[in-house]
Design a protein around this motif. Structure first.
Motif, PDB file in Angstrom:
ATOM      1  N   THR A   1     -67.675   5.911  15.355  1.00  0.00           N
ATOM      2  CA  THR A   1     -68.682   5.608  16.365  1.00  0.00           C
ATOM      3  C   THR A   1     -68.038   4.821  17.495  1.00  0.00           C
ATOM      4  O   THR A   1     -67.417   3.781  17.265  1.00  0.00           O
ATOM      5  N   VAL A   2     -68.184   5.339  18.709  1.00  0.00           N
ATOM      6  CA  VAL A   2     -67.683   4.688  19.915  1.00  0.00           C
ATOM      7  C   VAL A   2     -68.882   4.054  20.623  1.00  0.00           C
ATOM      8  O   VAL A   2     -69.915   4.697  20.780  1.00  0.00           O
ATOM      9  N   THR A   3     -68.745   2.777  21.015  1.00  0.00           N
ATOM     10  CA  THR A   3     -69.805   2.112  21.778  1.00  0.00           C
ATOM     11  C   THR A   3     -69.235   1.607  23.087  1.00  0.00           C
ATOM     12  O   THR A   3     -68.036   1.343  23.199  1.00  0.00           O
ATOM     13  N   GLY A   4     -70.103   1.463  24.072  1.00  0.00           N
ATOM     14  CA  GLY A   4     -69.650   0.981  25.365  1.00  0.00           C
ATOM     15  C   GLY A   4     -70.794   0.672  26.294  1.00  0.00           C
ATOM     16  O   GLY A   4     -71.972   0.702  25.912  1.00  0.00           O
ATOM     17  N   THR A   5     -70.440   0.369  27.520  1.00  0.00           N
ATOM     18  CA  THR A   5     -71.400   0.048  28.569  1.00  0.00           C
ATOM     19  C   THR A   5     -71.008   0.815  29.825  1.00  0.00           C
ATOM     20  O   THR A   5     -69.838   0.853  30.195  1.00  0.00           O
ATOM     21  N   ILE A   6     -72.005   1.429  30.459  1.00  0.00           N
ATOM     22  CA  ILE A   6     -71.803   2.124  31.732  1.00  0.00           C
ATOM     23  C   ILE A   6     -72.312   1.217  32.838  1.00  0.00           C
ATOM     24  O   ILE A   6     -73.436   0.713  32.767  1.00  0.00           O
ATOM     25  N   ARG A   7     -71.502   1.007  33.857  1.00  0.00           N
ATOM     26  CA  ARG A   7     -71.873   0.198  35.023  1.00  0.00           C
ATOM     27  C   ARG A   7     -71.539   0.980  36.294  1.00  0.00           C
ATOM     28  O   ARG A   7     -70.770   1.927  36.254  1.00  0.00           O
ATOM     29  N   THR A   8     -72.104   0.536  37.411  1.00  0.00           N
ATOM     30  CA  THR A   8     -71.691   1.114  38.684  1.00  0.00           C
ATOM     31  C   THR A   8     -70.607   0.229  39.283  1.00  0.00           C
ATOM     32  O   THR A   8     -70.625  -0.981  39.124  1.00  0.00           O
TER      33      THR A   8
END
Length: 136
Positions: free
Chosen positions: A33-40
């Motif tokens: 399982t890969v987790t992360g955060t998307i930001r601009t």
């Protein structure tokens, strides 16, 4: 939101997005399982590229998702795709349409786990640079 206490890598795209990968964890069931955060990174709201959804008809009916994400094990010469449930829906965060400046959108994506001997893989998301991440 994923556990953001650590960062494996940060991917800066030319499309106004920044992807921070926090974890790539194996579990006892044979999954990764890969987790992360998307930001601009542009300072304005950005619409997630439809290419992130993947091109398979089964996952396109899900709507916005990260089903187009893949992992590449260069040592074993294998590519891993986001897993699908028994109805064909991707095991990843869905509904990511737009990201506002200053906000982070947490995500996960689940894959078949590479062999135990594999300690790192390349993460690929359409329209973003490839990044190498360590597996724990």
């Amino acid at each position: 939101m994923p556990d953001t206490s650590k960062t494996l890598t940060t991917i800066n795209g030319s499309n106004g997005f920044q992807i921070v990968i926090h974890t790539a964890d194996r579990d006892e069931g044979g999954f990764l399982t890969v987790t992360g955060t998307i930001r601009t990174s542009s300072g304005k709201s950005e619409v997630a590229p439809v290419e992130w959804n993947g091109q398979e008809p089964q996952v396109q009916r899900t709507g916005r998702s990260l089903a187009g994400m893949t992992l590449v094990d260069k040592a074993e010469k294998k590519r891993y795709y986001v897993l699908r449930d028994t109805d064909g829906f991707p095991l990843t965060t869905t509904g990511i349409v737009a990201v506002k400046p200053g906000e982070g959108v947490g995500f996960f994506a689940q894959f078949p786990a590479p062999p135990d001997s594999t300690s790192q893989v390349d993460l690929q998301l359409p329209m973003m640079p490839t990044a190498t991440i360590a597996i724990s």
